[in-house]
Design an enzyme around this catalytic site. Sequence first.
Site, short mmCIF file in Angstrom:
data_model
loop_
_atom_site.label_atom_id
_atom_site.label_comp_id
_atom_site.label_asym_id
_atom_site.label_seq_id
_atom_site.Cartn_x
_atom_site.Cartn_y
_atom_site.Cartn_z
N ASN A 254 -16.15 43.48 13.88
CA ASN A 254 -16.32 42.08 14.24
C ASN A 254 -17.67 41.79 14.90
O ASN A 254 -18.18 40.68 14.79
CB ASN A 254 -15.18 41.62 15.16
CG ASN A 254 -14.83 42.64 16.21
OD1 ASN A 254 -14.59 43.81 15.90
ND2 ASN A 254 -14.80 42.22 17.46
N THR B 113 12.02 31.95 14.16
CA THR B 113 11.81 31.00 13.06
C THR B 113 10.38 31.07 12.56
O THR B 113 9.43 31.10 13.35
CB THR B 113 12.13 29.56 13.55
OG1 THR B 113 13.47 29.56 14.03
CG2 THR B 113 11.99 28.55 12.42
N GLN C 90 -11.59 41.36 9.49
CA GLN C 90 -12.93 40.86 9.18
C GLN C 90 -13.32 41.04 7.71
O GLN C 90 -14.35 40.53 7.28
CB GLN C 90 -13.98 41.53 10.09
CG GLN C 90 -13.84 41.18 11.56
CD GLN C 90 -14.16 39.72 11.88
OE1 GLN C 90 -14.74 38.99 11.07
NE2 GLN C 90 -13.75 39.27 13.06
N CYS D 267 -18.13 42.19 29.37
CA CYS D 267 -18.61 42.71 30.64
C CYS D 267 -18.04 44.08 30.94
O CYS D 267 -16.84 44.28 30.84
CB CYS D 267 -18.21 41.75 31.76
SG CYS D 267 -19.64 41.03 32.52
N ALA E 79 -3.39 39.38 13.88
CA ALA E 79 -3.72 40.80 13.84
C ALA E 79 -3.26 41.56 15.09
O ALA E 79 -2.83 42.71 14.98
CB ALA E 79 -5.22 40.96 13.66
N ALA F 17 -5.14 34.58 9.88
CA ALA F 17 -5.56 33.38 9.13
C ALA F 17 -6.76 32.67 9.75
O ALA F 17 -7.58 32.09 9.03
CB ALA F 17 -4.39 32.41 9.02
N1 PLP Z 1 -9.26 42.77 14.97
C1 PLP Z 1 -10.49 42.26 14.76
C2 PLP Z 1 -11.53 43.09 14.08
C3 PLP Z 1 -10.79 40.97 15.19
O1 PLP Z 1 -12.00 40.46 14.98
C4 PLP Z 1 -9.77 40.22 15.83
C5 PLP Z 1 -10.07 38.86 16.34
O2 PLP Z 1 -10.90 38.66 17.17
C6 PLP Z 1 -8.51 40.79 16.02
C7 PLP Z 1 -8.30 42.06 15.57
C8 PLP Z 1 -7.40 40.02 16.68
O3 PLP Z 1 -6.92 39.07 15.81
P1 PLP Z 1 -5.87 37.91 16.24
O4 PLP Z 1 -6.71 36.86 16.87
O5 PLP Z 1 -5.28 37.44 14.96
O6 PLP Z 1 -4.88 38.51 17.13
#
Ligand code: PLP
Length: 601
Positions: free
Chosen positions: A158, A246, A188, A337, A73, A209
Amino acid sequence: MCVPEIFLDANATTPVLPEISQIMQRLCCNQFGNPSSSHLAGAMPKRIIADARKAAAQVFNVVDGRFIFNSGATEGINTAVLSVLAEYTGQNRKNAILLYGATEHKAVPEALKHWNHVLGVNAELLAIPVLADGALDIQFIAKHAPNALILCTMGANNETGVIQDLQAIARAIGGKDKQLPWLVDSVQVLGKVPLDLGALPIDYATFSAHKLYGPKGTGCLFIREGAPYTPLQHGGGQEHGERGGTENVAGIAALARIFDWLLDPQQSPLQAMDTLAGYREELLLALKNLFPNLVLNQPYPESLPTTINFSVPGFESGKIIAIFDSAGIRVSAGSACSKGKPQSFVLKAMGLPDWQCEGAIRLSFGPASSAEFIQMAAARINAMADRLKNLDEAERSGLWVPDPLNVGFAVYADETSKSLYYVGNRDRVKTWLNSYFSTDEWKQQLLSEGEHKFADFTLKISETGDFCISHEKLGRALSFNDSGVILSSEYLENVETIAPEIVSSGEYSFLDVREPLETCMQEAPKFGAGGWVSQRADWCRLALEFEGNTANQPVVAICRSGGRSLSVAALVRAAGGPNVLSCEGGVTDVVHFLAAKESVI
Ligand code: PLP
């Protein structure tokens, strides 16, 4: 003694399921060809990628768009932001805005900030406020959309699991006829809430994934037909020239299996939403047994059925994590933090009070969790509740210096006369006393300059308010000022630390410096001789009185995870006590080494 780990932090990551790891192993070890090769070894990997792309389109009902496989992501978010902002390169659009939800994952504002600067767009970043229930302020979006270059929102949060109303957001920006490029971080929602990219005018959607039993470093990005696109990586023309490098074929095959599960729920380990909601209820009930006064930090029905976010009055998040960790349950603090204190910016944005933002705990499980797993987790939490109820009241008489390394005050509690004598920082002493001693039961007396004797201890207070505590018989002393014990770095640097495998050899006696809340959740390992359970408020007394081990065994301080034992060993040394070593890891590490040793025998 070695409790099996219960992982309840699935919003952070999930394990790779055996079904997926087998597929990956096959592709790493047997069908390992490069999909770009023109010989036959490349054919199967090429087909796997093509099939995965088709499956992704089916899962999300895509009619006019494509998927690019990537590392997850964060890469997807960066690619989407770059693609949109590259259209405005060097235009210095000072009056334009980049709209993003105030509770987005850090990757979103950070990517916006970076590409906005690097590409010389110089637009203003504007956070969309959320309401008390975590939902984005739709009117705010509608008002600012005309001046925005991009809109970034998320499917579900998240930390809190709050699910956003994507239909309402779509309407606010003009529905199917909208002009504004829209990115939805869908990490999420994958496997938890259906996402229909055919029905929503989303231009970019990111997936990862490892949040759904796949490997880390694998994901994909959806791009609507006609939406601007600029590759983040250039190279050998892979992904139709849209992402050089790749392909991670094993990772893509893992994603393909995840998509298969979503297309065929009968063959999938993923549970239905109402089953997951039932599981969450079971865990919440157990949590309420452990902490009857817990407060939820989320709108319960409108959040992911796999996420619980709560705070407990009087408990900071670090303490709750320590208790869970000791009981072998991994949960996370819903916070990062900021300004020295852990605070959840997500909860802050929802307007929750500081204590809730500072004490937030996130407990999350994956959608493939079994009923047995949830029962086991609930039973473990209920067992924690029983242990907590049986915890003895701390013995209150004697000398107290709550956290001698930080708190510049000391209290002497005389149980017979019900008198409290105190010295040092008055504000802090009051807060602590009120939380620890019922104040109408005890007489309080502030000590001023001079010398005061209590049992074996002498408190000497200087004109400036600094004080020194000494132990008459052992001739040891510790000096304090307003910020706690004066412990030069020389003491910390000189503590000898030893690895858990050496501690578990049995040649050492140990000084157990975990807090009672931790010791009541996890028994001490049976090695060496001795043991001294101490809580923070006792460390000073311990440093002044600790005599070592009569059998002349070297003594190792041991705590939950390795930090505290170093401080206590340094304190003992600073007070003039015997040499104490510190165990590098904590009790859990030692327990693991012992268990490994037993299994070898
Ligand atoms: N966006 C959200 C809402 C997430 O929970 C996370 C992962 O913690 C990410 C983005 C980042 O994803 P990735 O670990 O695949 O870079």
